[in-house]
Write an enzyme that holds these catalytic residues in place. Structure first.
Site, PDB file in Angstrom:
ATOM      1  N   HIS A 180      -9.712  -4.055   9.633  1.00 12.51           N
ATOM      2  CA  HIS A 180      -9.377  -3.695   8.201  1.00 12.51           C
ATOM      3  C   HIS A 180      -9.877  -5.097   7.581  1.00 12.51           C
ATOM      4  O   HIS A 180     -10.506  -4.937   6.122  1.00 12.51           O
ATOM      5  CB  HIS A 180      -8.221  -3.453   7.777  1.00 12.51           C
ATOM      6  CG  HIS A 180      -7.868  -1.970   7.734  1.00 12.51           C
ATOM      7  ND1 HIS A 180      -8.878  -1.124   7.033  1.00 12.51           N
ATOM      8  CD2 HIS A 180      -6.605  -1.295   8.107  1.00 12.51           C
ATOM      9  CE1 HIS A 180      -8.292   0.127   7.233  1.00 12.51           C
ATOM     10  NE2 HIS A 180      -7.142   0.002   7.969  1.00 12.51           N
TER      11      HIS A 180
ATOM     12  N   GLU B 225       0.828  -1.197  -0.137  1.00 17.12           N
ATOM     13  CA  GLU B 225      -0.018   0.019  -0.151  1.00 17.12           C
ATOM     14  C   GLU B 225       0.940   1.292  -0.007  1.00 17.12           C
ATOM     15  O   GLU B 225       1.734   1.201   0.834  1.00 17.12           O
ATOM     16  CB  GLU B 225      -1.104   0.121   1.313  1.00 17.12           C
ATOM     17  CG  GLU B 225      -2.021   1.054   1.128  1.00 17.12           C
ATOM     18  CD  GLU B 225      -3.031   1.162   2.293  1.00 17.12           C
ATOM     19  OE1 GLU B 225      -2.872   0.311   3.165  1.00 17.12           O
ATOM     20  OE2 GLU B 225      -3.890   1.966   2.431  1.00 17.12           O
TER      21      GLU B 225
ATOM     22  N   GLU C 238      -5.929  -2.907  12.324  1.00 11.08           N
ATOM     23  CA  GLU C 238      -5.438  -3.856  11.179  1.00 11.08           C
ATOM     24  C   GLU C 238      -6.225  -5.142  11.262  1.00 11.08           C
ATOM     25  O   GLU C 238      -6.483  -5.452  10.194  1.00 11.08           O
ATOM     26  CB  GLU C 238      -4.104  -4.362  11.293  1.00 11.08           C
ATOM     27  CG  GLU C 238      -2.944  -3.047  11.382  1.00 11.08           C
ATOM     28  CD  GLU C 238      -3.308  -1.954  10.646  1.00 11.08           C
ATOM     29  OE1 GLU C 238      -3.480  -2.188   9.580  1.00 11.08           O
ATOM     30  OE2 GLU C 238      -2.692  -0.926  10.803  1.00 11.08           O
TER      31      GLU C 238
ATOM     32  N   GLY D 153       2.960   2.449  10.934  1.00 12.42           N
ATOM     33  CA  GLY D 153       3.027   1.627  12.061  1.00 12.42           C
ATOM     34  C   GLY D 153       2.663   0.060  11.720  1.00 12.42           C
ATOM     35  O   GLY D 153       3.315  -0.604  12.216  1.00 12.42           O
ATOM     36  N   ALA D 154       1.638  -0.249  10.669  1.00  9.47           N
ATOM     37  CA  ALA D 154       1.428  -1.525  10.531  1.00  9.47           C
ATOM     38  C   ALA D 154       0.323  -1.625   9.423  1.00  9.47           C
ATOM     39  O   ALA D 154      -0.009  -0.697   8.786  1.00  9.47           O
ATOM     40  CB  ALA D 154       0.591  -1.962  11.598  1.00  9.47           C
ATOM     41  N   MET D 155       0.399  -2.711   8.732  1.00  5.74           N
ATOM     42  CA  MET D 155      -0.379  -2.898   7.363  1.00  5.74           C
ATOM     43  C   MET D 155      -1.260  -4.151   7.483  1.00  5.74           C
ATOM     44  O   MET D 155      -0.691  -5.147   7.784  1.00  5.74           O
ATOM     45  CB  MET D 155       0.677  -3.133   6.412  1.00  5.74           C
ATOM     46  CG  MET D 155       0.268  -3.325   5.021  1.00  5.74           C
ATOM     47  SD  MET D 155      -0.827  -2.087   4.498  1.00  5.74           S
ATOM     48  CE  MET D 155      -1.769  -2.890   3.271  1.00  5.74           C
ATOM     49  N   GLU D 156      -2.391  -3.955   6.920  1.00  3.81           N
ATOM     50  CA  GLU D 156      -3.478  -4.731   7.005  1.00  3.81           C
ATOM     51  C   GLU D 156      -3.391  -5.990   6.078  1.00  3.81           C
ATOM     52  O   GLU D 156      -4.531  -6.636   5.691  1.00  3.81           O
ATOM     53  CB  GLU D 156      -4.833  -4.212   7.223  1.00  3.81           C
ATOM     54  CG  GLU D 156      -5.310  -3.501   5.727  1.00  3.81           C
ATOM     55  CD  GLU D 156      -4.958  -2.040   5.789  1.00  3.81           C
ATOM     56  OE1 GLU D 156      -3.845  -1.635   6.287  1.00  3.81           O
ATOM     57  OE2 GLU D 156      -5.336  -1.603   4.760  1.00  3.81           O
ATOM     58  N   ASN D 157      -2.393  -6.351   5.284  1.00  6.14           N
ATOM     59  CA  ASN D 157      -2.447  -7.516   4.161  1.00  6.14           C
ATOM     60  C   ASN D 157      -3.302  -8.787   4.460  1.00  6.14           C
ATOM     61  O   ASN D 157      -2.979  -9.112   5.600  1.00  6.14           O
ATOM     62  CB  ASN D 157      -0.918  -7.974   4.109  1.00  6.14           C
ATOM     63  CG  ASN D 157       0.150  -6.644   3.832  1.00  6.14           C
ATOM     64  OD1 ASN D 157       0.145  -5.782   3.146  1.00  6.14           O
ATOM     65  ND2 ASN D 157       1.064  -6.922   4.990  1.00  6.14           N
TER      66      ASN D 157
ATOM     67  N   GLU E 277     -10.090   3.935   6.060  1.00  7.56           N
ATOM     68  CA  GLU E 277      -9.416   4.399   7.193  1.00  7.56           C
ATOM     69  C   GLU E 277     -10.319   5.113   8.215  1.00  7.56           C
ATOM     70  O   GLU E 277      -9.979   4.765   9.412  1.00  7.56           O
ATOM     71  CB  GLU E 277      -8.037   5.097   6.751  1.00  7.56           C
ATOM     72  CG  GLU E 277      -7.021   4.324   6.090  1.00  7.56           C
ATOM     73  CD  GLU E 277      -6.589   3.313   6.585  1.00  7.56           C
ATOM     74  OE1 GLU E 277      -6.546   3.113   7.777  1.00  7.56           O
ATOM     75  OE2 GLU E 277      -5.780   2.387   6.091  1.00  7.56           O
TER      76      GLU E 277
HETATM   77  N1  BES Z   1      -3.246   0.636   5.967  1.00  5.81           N
HETATM   78  C1  BES Z   1      -2.630   1.436   6.705  1.00  5.81           C
HETATM   79  C2  BES Z   1      -1.070   1.158   6.602  1.00  5.81           C
HETATM   80  C3  BES Z   1      -0.650   2.143   5.462  1.00  5.81           C
HETATM   81  C4  BES Z   1      -0.742   3.281   5.513  1.00  5.81           C
HETATM   82  C5  BES Z   1       0.405   1.701   4.711  1.00  5.81           C
HETATM   83  C6  BES Z   1      -0.210   4.210   4.195  1.00  5.81           C
HETATM   84  C7  BES Z   1       1.080   2.308   3.614  1.00  5.81           C
HETATM   85  C8  BES Z   1       0.696   3.577   3.456  1.00  5.81           C
HETATM   86  C9  BES Z   1      -2.863   0.852   8.018  1.00  5.81           C
HETATM   87  O1  BES Z   1      -4.175   0.213   8.259  1.00  5.81           O
HETATM   88  C10 BES Z   1      -2.896   2.024   9.046  1.00  5.81           C
HETATM   89  O2  BES Z   1      -3.563   2.677   9.045  1.00  5.81           O
HETATM   90  N2  BES Z   1      -1.857   2.238  10.012  1.00  5.81           N
HETATM   91  C11 BES Z   1      -1.720   3.086  10.809  1.00  5.81           C
HETATM   92  C12 BES Z   1      -2.073   2.744  12.090  1.00  5.81           C
HETATM   93  C13 BES Z   1      -3.461   3.045  12.527  1.00  5.81           C
HETATM   94  C14 BES Z   1      -3.680   2.257  14.012  1.00  5.81           C
HETATM   95  C15 BES Z   1      -3.891   4.167  12.356  1.00  5.81           C
HETATM   96  C16 BES Z   1      -0.175   3.400  10.782  1.00  5.81           C
HETATM   97  O3  BES Z   1       0.552   2.820  10.174  1.00  5.81           O
HETATM   98  O4  BES Z   1       0.136   4.657  11.241  1.00  5.81           O
HETATM   99 ZN    ZN Z   2      -5.761   1.595   8.665  1.00  7.75          ZN
END
Ligand code: BES
Ligand code: ZN
Length: 873
Positions: free
Chosen positions: A305, A123, A302, A265-269, A324
């Site tokens: 998602h 992503e 995640e 922070g993290a990714m929901e693959n 989001e």
């Molecule tokens: N889908 C996002 C991660 C992401 C964002 C990947 C942009 C690549 C580009 C994930 O679900 C997300 O929103 N992560 C947040 C933390 C969340 C608890 C708000 C993050 O990574 O900060």
């Molecule tokens: Zn997210």
């Protein structure tokens, strides 16, 4: 102006092909990875068309259609596209062999190396760095993935979905292969692959219907002991989503991998979440209570998602808030349910006001649904996320819980397995809630303006007490900052209110009633059933019912009354915040209002007496002053150093005035401080607040107490001690910091908090300190966490960063240019620290401008260029 490509929402067209199935084959070799893709492609049109695929830094080896290799005249390859001419008019197989080099990829996008392991981040548009593909979220395919690699270097091979089989290669016993199959169609941004020497910690989860899900966390060797909190959090999230939303997990296994080098922070693959290791590895010895709660909520986010994002995805990236905003709303509700609704609301509002409101006021302001962008990575903003979540929250309030849930379930049923828009969502939600749109009690098109209009709406409130009739007349007026031509764009603004009688024991005139401000001006009458002598006290925007700013003619007496008596957590806290903002503002303008300060301090003493230890967490939030960004936003012209000094002085005053009360309080809470999280967290937070005030009040013993507390078995206590010593810049501050370093130098996640502490604390020679940190043997230039800790940390060292000679800015500019060379996504996020340059006093403004120009003149990525040009505009 640059000639960068702008993507526009109005240019959306559907892709002329479907790709129902993709087979991917990864051959991991010592210096490259060969990727073979086989896509089943169905043309939507009846005539032959060109197939346009995206590709970034991929070496093409061969292409064939239905088994026939194409010659070079049958396609065209440019630096970012592969165009195949005259494709067949009926379903065909497209096979592409290509090679990529993950070993020299420092961008942390696509396939890359982190501490010896290969991992992906797709992503938003990273999949095009792995193989040729349309790489847009409305192309949903079922994926089957084969991975082959050396057994010793990459014993663990992972991808999305369920494991089919694994075996050693017949012709080479050093290599093995694994086959993964994901039965759910998904967009390419949810693809993931991980290969490396990883340890597994497993657990089991039974769904409400009795299905068994294998839960597995993959970490580097030695980190197994830090995974229990993450596993517990995941299981809580799975249970909550079943109980509250009726949503069950759909695959047989759920995997989470912890990675040290990660932009976000993290990714929901799908079925294979990839996490920044700081959001997985934690226990109460290595992470603070706040960090434990953050991890719990990110794991949940995640996980949530899987339905809101994966099963139903976004048609295009303009719909980003569809997944989001909704998922943030869901993770906020989860945390509120598990802990405390009132406290969580205060934390979320405080974040929104400090960051989202600031974004709204600055050059990168945009609507929740923007109309165009250059680099999509720049749009993962607090507006898309947190303001987006506020929009869902308003719908929840407007519809009521039951109808809201009915609407959500209707939306999920209708769009499962597809790619939707925010309009699809709203329409479907309303239909599901009211069965017929006609029954909706508010104007949906006015509500949609929340998605289309940038900026924070303002509401003006005027109240007039009619003592003869015992009626409070309240007039409301709304104003949008984007409505520059006075077109009177109207929004739906839900206002939750109560009205208190000022009499002791008097009945409230209204309690948690909903007033919908749906036109530019609207009046409200609140009647008292019993005669009231004095005007009642209005409590508005309870629970922060809309993401707006408001001005009213409430008096200081009203705010003091509410700070002591309001039974809404948010409103009570906010009343105190209003008073504190007023006090600090006066101090900055050198117009100290001593009587107000006295009355406020007396109120604080009363609050401490009445709340005492019953609600330590709430008491601590009531004692905390507004954030720095929020204070900056109070002024047309900002003097950052003065704001820093004056807010510190105000805290010194509070510390001096209430030290007796704080000392007594600290004795009373000690019994609970050692309890295991989440127990004792309120007391620990309060203890930290008390230490900070007592340290500012020059309490004789507190510095030693804090130095000793760095050794505590609770990271919350250790960090609270460091925080209390921070503004003092005393020998004890140095001693405590060194002690902390010695304790944690082998733990990179914890050490980042030390890097941040050192970079951000007031030093007389900030730049030298930061230079040393960047050259430190434990500092890793490739880890965004470390970069953010030091470079981002330095921007919070107000006096050094904003020093009038401009050296702090210049230093920052140079570092951002360096970061941009290896990691544009991280650089373009950090560069936003320059957003407010136009609001600063002349000297700071001039110097900051020079530094921004310096970045603009450098050879920077298009991500960073987009932000810098907006800032300069
Ligand atoms: N889908 C996002 C991660 C992401 C964002 C990947 C942009 C690549 C580009 C994930 O679900 C997300 O929103 N992560 C947040 C933390 C969340 C608890 C708000 C993050 O990574 O900060
Ligand atoms: Zn997210």
């Amino acid at each position: 102006m640059s000639n960068q490509h702008t993507t526009k929402l109005s240019d959306y067209t559907s892709y002329p092909f479907l790709i129902p199935k993709i087979y991917l084959d990864f051959d991991i070799r010592s210096d490259l990875v060969e990727v073979e893709s086989l896509m089943i492609i169905k043309p939507k049109l009846k005539e032959s068309a060109s197939l346009i695929l995206k590709g970034n830094q991929i070496k093409l080896i061969a292409i064939s259609i239905n088994g026939n290799e194409l010659n070079s005249k049958e396609y065209r390859l440019s630096s970012n596209e592969l165009v195949i001419y005259n494709t067949p008019i009926s379903e065909f197989d497209l096979q592409i062999i290509a090679q990529i080099d993950p070993f020299r990829n420092t961008s942390l996008e696509g396939l890359y190396l982190s501490a010896g392991m290969l991992t992906t981040q797709c992503e938003a548009e990273g999949f095009r760095s792995i193989c040729f593909h349309p790489d847009r979220p409305d192309i949903l395919s079922k994926y089957t993935v084969r991975i082959e690699a050396d057994k010793d270097l990459y014993p663990v091979l992972l991808s999305n979905g369920n494991k089919k089989n694994s075996s050693n290669l017949r012709n080479n016993k050093h290599r093995h292969e694994i086959l993964w199959d994901d039965p759910f169609p998904k967009p390419s941004y949810l693809f993931a692959l991980v290969a490396g020497k990883l340890k597994i910690v497993s657990d089991k989860y039974f769904t409400n219907t009795g299905r068994l899900i294998d839960v597995k966390i993959y970490v580097e060797s030695g980190d197994e002991k830090y995974t229990h909190h993450a596993i517990k959090s995941l299981k809580k999230a799975m249970k909550w989503d079943e109980d509250v939303y009726g949503l069950e997990y759909d695959l047989d296994e759920y995997k989470i991998v912890a990675v040290r080098h990660f932009n976000m922070g993290a990714m929901e693959n799908k079925g294979l979440n990839i996490f920044n290791s700081k959001l997985v590895l934690a226990d109460s010895e290595t992470a603070t209570d706040d960090e434990l709660e953050r991890i719990e909520s990110v794991i949940a986010h995640e996980y949530f998602h899987n339905w809101t994002g994966n099963r139903i995805t976004c048609r295009d990236w303009f719909q980003l808030s569809l997944k989001e905003g909704l998922t943030v709303f869901r993770d906020q509700s989860f945390t509120a349910d598990l802990h405390s609704y009132g406290i969580k609301r205060i934390e979320d509002v405080s974040f929104l006001r400090n960051f989202q409101f600031a974004e709204d006021k600055g050059p990168t302001s945009h609507a929740v649904k923007p109309k165009e962008y250059i680099a999509i990575d720049n749009f993962y903003t607090t507006t898309i996320y947190e303001k987006g979540a506020e929009l869902i929250r308003m719908l929840d309030l407007l519809l009521g819980k039951e109808k809201f849930m009915r609407g959500i379930n209707f939306y999920i049923k209708n769009f499962d397995g597809s790619a939707a828009t925010t309009e699809d969502f709203i329409e479907s939600l309303i239909k599901g809630a009211y069965l017929d749109e006609q029954n909706c009690p508010f104007d949906i098109t006015k509500f949609l303006n929340w998605y289309y209009e940038p900026g924070t709406p303002k509401v003006y409130i005027n109240q007039q007490w009619d003592s003869k009739k015992s009626i409070l007349n309240v007039s409301f007026e709304q104003k949008l900052p984007s409505d520059k031509n006075n077109e009177n764009i109207e929004m739906i603004i839900p206002i939750l209110y109560s009205c208190y009688s000022r009499r002791e024991g008097g009945e409230p005139l209204a309690e948690n009633e909903l007033f919908i401000l749906d036109s530019n001006k609207k009046n409200l009458q609140i009647r008292s059933l019993t005669p009231e002598k004095d005007s009642p006290v209005l409590s508005i925007f309870r629970r922060f019912s809309s993401p707006v700013q408001w001005e009213s003619n409430l008096s200081i007496d009203d705010y003091l009354f509410l700070a002591l008596n309001d039974n809404d957590y948010f409103s009570r806290w906010d009343s105190g915040q209003v008073l504190m903002r007023e006090i600090i503002k006066n101090r900055i303008k050198e117009k100290c209002n001593y009587s107000l300060e006295n009355r406020f301090i007396n109120a604080l003493k009363e609050i401490i007496k009445s709340l005492e230890i019953n609600d330590s967490l709430f008491l601590s939030t009531l004692l905390t002053i507004p954030g720095f960004a929020e204070l900056e936003s109070l002024f047309e012209i900002v003097d950052p150093t003065n704001i820093y000094k004056q807010s510190l002085n105000f805290q010194v005053l509070i510390g001096n005035e209430i030290q007796q009360e704080l000392r007594v309080l600290s004795q009373n809470i000690l019994v609970n401080v050692d309890k295991q999280w989440p127990m004792g967290k309120g007391e620990r937070k309060l203890l930290g607040t008390i230490w900070a005030y007592l340290a500012l009040a020059e309490d004789g013993n507190i510095k030693r107490t804090c130095v000793e507390a760095v050794n505590s078995s609770s990271m919350t206590i250790a960090r609270a001690a460091l925080a209390a010593l921070k503004p003092l810049d005393s020998p004890e501050t140095v001693e405590a910091s060194n002690l902390f370093y010695d304790l944690w130098k082998e733990n990179p996640v914890v050490l980042d908090s030390w890097f941040s502490y050192e970079a951000s604390r007031p030093h007389s020679n900030g730049i030298n300190v930061v230079e040393k940190l960047l050259a430190h043997s434990k500092f890793d230039w490739k880890a965004p966490n470390a970069i953010r800790a030091v470079i981002g940390g330095f921007s919070k060292n107000i006096e050094s960063f904003h020093s009038l000679d401009g050296q702090g800015y210049l230093f920052m500019a140079e570092k951002i240019i360096e970061v941009d060379k290896i990691n544009p996504i991280t650089a373009s996020r950090i560069v936003k620290i320059f957003s407010k340059w136009k609001t600063y006093i002349e000297k700071n403004k001039e110097e900051m401008y020079k530094s921004i120009l310096k970045i603009n003149q450098a050879n920077i990525s298009s991500n960073t260029r987009e932000v810098v040009e907006l800032i300069l505009k």
